[in-house]
Design a protein around this motif. Sequence first.
Motif, short mmCIF file in Angstrom:
data_model
loop_
_atom_site.label_atom_id
_atom_site.label_comp_id
_atom_site.label_asym_id
_atom_site.label_seq_id
_atom_site.Cartn_x
_atom_site.Cartn_y
_atom_site.Cartn_z
N GLN A 141 -0.83 14.05 2.07
CA GLN A 141 -0.99 12.66 1.59
C GLN A 141 -0.44 11.66 2.61
OE1 GLN A 141 0.95 12.99 -2.36
NE2 GLN A 141 0.04 10.96 -2.70
N LEU A 142 0.72 12.00 3.15
CA LEU A 142 1.35 11.13 4.15
C LEU A 142 0.49 11.06 5.41
CD1 LEU A 142 3.81 9.41 4.99
CD2 LEU A 142 4.91 11.52 5.77
N ALA B 114 0.21 3.92 -2.75
CA ALA B 114 -0.48 5.15 -2.36
C ALA B 114 0.43 6.37 -2.39
CB ALA B 114 -1.07 4.99 -0.96
N LEU B 115 1.73 6.15 -2.30
CA LEU B 115 2.61 7.29 -2.07
C LEU B 115 3.77 7.37 -3.07
CD1 LEU B 115 2.69 6.96 1.84
CD2 LEU B 115 1.45 8.69 0.52
N ALA C 68 -5.12 6.57 8.07
CA ALA C 68 -5.87 5.37 7.67
C ALA C 68 -5.21 4.12 8.25
CB ALA C 68 -5.93 5.27 6.14
N ARG C 69 -3.90 4.14 8.32
CA ARG C 69 -3.19 2.93 8.76
C ARG C 69 -3.11 2.82 10.28
NH1 ARG C 69 2.27 0.43 6.01
NH2 ARG C 69 2.64 -1.19 7.56
N LYS D 12 2.16 16.66 -0.30
CA LYS D 12 2.74 15.36 0.07
C LYS D 12 2.63 15.14 1.57
CE LYS D 12 5.49 13.48 -3.52
NZ LYS D 12 5.71 14.41 -4.63
N ASP E 16 -2.72 11.50 5.54
CA ASP E 16 -3.91 10.70 5.21
C ASP E 16 -3.59 9.21 5.30
OD1 ASP E 16 -5.53 12.90 4.79
OD2 ASP E 16 -5.15 12.98 2.63
N TYR E 17 -2.42 8.85 4.76
CA TYR E 17 -2.02 7.45 4.79
C TYR E 17 -1.80 6.97 6.23
CZ TYR E 17 0.61 3.17 3.95
OH TYR E 17 1.03 1.86 3.97
N THR F 170 0.83 -1.21 0.00
CA THR F 170 0.00 0.00 0.00
C THR F 170 0.86 1.26 0.00
OG1 THR F 170 -0.18 0.04 2.43
CG2 THR F 170 -1.92 -1.13 1.21
N TYR F 171 1.99 1.20 0.69
CA TYR F 171 2.86 2.39 0.74
C TYR F 171 3.34 2.74 -0.67
CZ TYR F 171 6.10 5.69 3.01
OH TYR F 171 6.77 6.82 3.44
N SER G 82 4.54 0.18 10.91
CA SER G 82 4.94 0.84 9.67
C SER G 82 6.30 1.45 9.97
CB SER G 82 3.97 1.93 9.21
OG SER G 82 4.23 3.17 9.86
#
Length: 497
Positions: free
Chosen positions: A206-207, A21-22, A213-214, A203, A209-210, A17-18, A185
């Motif tokens: 985005q990070l 997604a990123l 979620a995680r 970014k 958000d990731y 996913t990393y 993680s």
Amino acid sequence: MSSMDTVERPQIPFDNTYARALPGFFVPWKAAEAPAPALLMLNLALAEDLGLDAAWLQSPDGLAMLAGNLAPEGSRPIAQAYAGHQFGGFSPQLGDGRALLLGEVIDRDGKRRDIQLKGSGKTPFSRGGDGKAAVGPVLREYLIGEAMQALGVPTTRALAAVATGETVYRETPLPGAVLTRISASHIRVGTFQFFAARQEWDKVRQLADYAIARHYPAVQSAENPYLAFFEAVVEAQASLVARWMNLGFIHGVMNTDNMTISGETIDYGPCAFMDAYATGTVFSSIDTHGRYAFGNQPSIAQWNLTRLAETLIPVIDPDEAKAIDSLTAALQSFADAYNRHWLAGMRAKLGLASERPGDFNLAMALLATMEAGAADFTRTFRALSAAVMGDDAPARAAFADPAAFDQWLVEWRARLAVETGAAADRAAAMDRVNPIYIPRNHKVEEALAAAVDADDMGPFKALLAVLTAPFVEAAGNEAYAAPAAQSDSPYKTFCGT
Ligand code: AMP
Ligand code: MG
């Protein structure tokens, strides 16, 4: 394309996913070839928790994966980008200079975990380094991480240690190794700093958000999820560092690139557990100013969280002043959160099930007495359960001059008198939080020396077995509970480079 039943199932059901997604947060990379891999350690219990096939991990292909010689189906090996404050100075580009994220798996509890190789060769982030790791530091990280897990501290784990058959050059030539590290993680404070330093706020968002979620999905419904995310990281780190302080653990290199967003302890380099209690204790040979001394760890955690807060300002609120106000309030909550966790831990260590206003001072008074009397941290707390049962001798024996401690015992007994419940139950509960076995520095060194100098993994395995049950006294293990004999040279550990 062959028919379904001839398609081989991947040995490890990697997800990535990393990497998906990123984009822009990493470099796809390949591990260096290990000339003659040999398995030193495989963590069978962890393999099972991760739903991995232990037999396959021990097969030639499994070993090849753990050595970095085979990227199995489904894996997308990447070197992650990050920055970081190291000993207070900012490096805008660090990153995985000797590690590769192979991918993620979902464990038996449904939790997503990273599988990472450490010591797997140069990457675009290696700067001057060789990208390698040596057997000693790899085994140290394996051992301390597993000990922390058994002590109930959130931590990265070790799945395997493999000798590469290659020599790595430090002050002396050393046998090389690769550690397979498992973590919730590998997102660090420094990962946020990498993009904030470049003013790449999309970014950073985005990070966040990731990471939300995680690690902190519950904050998604908050009024300001990014602020709630920051508050959650503050809480997780306050809890983590309080656990360290309750156990006498010194991380040694609390750089912002070594502080996770998940709240797991990461990067066991020059770390150690204290023997005699002293807030100024430093073990790291590179920490010449004592920045990461035992007693500084809570304030350093808050300092690191301040660096994280700085990366989130534009994400929290377009009005900078408002963002700073909210983040400042969240940062200020660190001290309360830390004290709450620390005191809860101390109450348990002292056998106090109820809460009284004087408890903080009672705990501090014991520590002051221990510091003045150079009492062994772990032994003193462990011996308090015997004192609950009427035998003060083991605890008094931890003090060169127990007079001040005797005074404290009187105060403690007065406090215990207002507790309800049977003494035997209290003593048993204390023994479940005050370990008898910690990774004593001299035992760790002995085990690593046997592994490195004599190719003998016996002492390491014996020590690991003891540390896997740190609260249960076992006959024959007395030597593991004893502090080292006094020596004139203070213990130093070296950064695992
Ligand atoms: P550490 O001190 O292990 O937390 O590492 C700090 C930074 O130095 C990270 O970016 C590492 O990837 C990098 N690093 C440490 N040791 C090496 C090495 N032997 N080769 C390349 N990079 C390294
Ligand atoms: Mg690091």
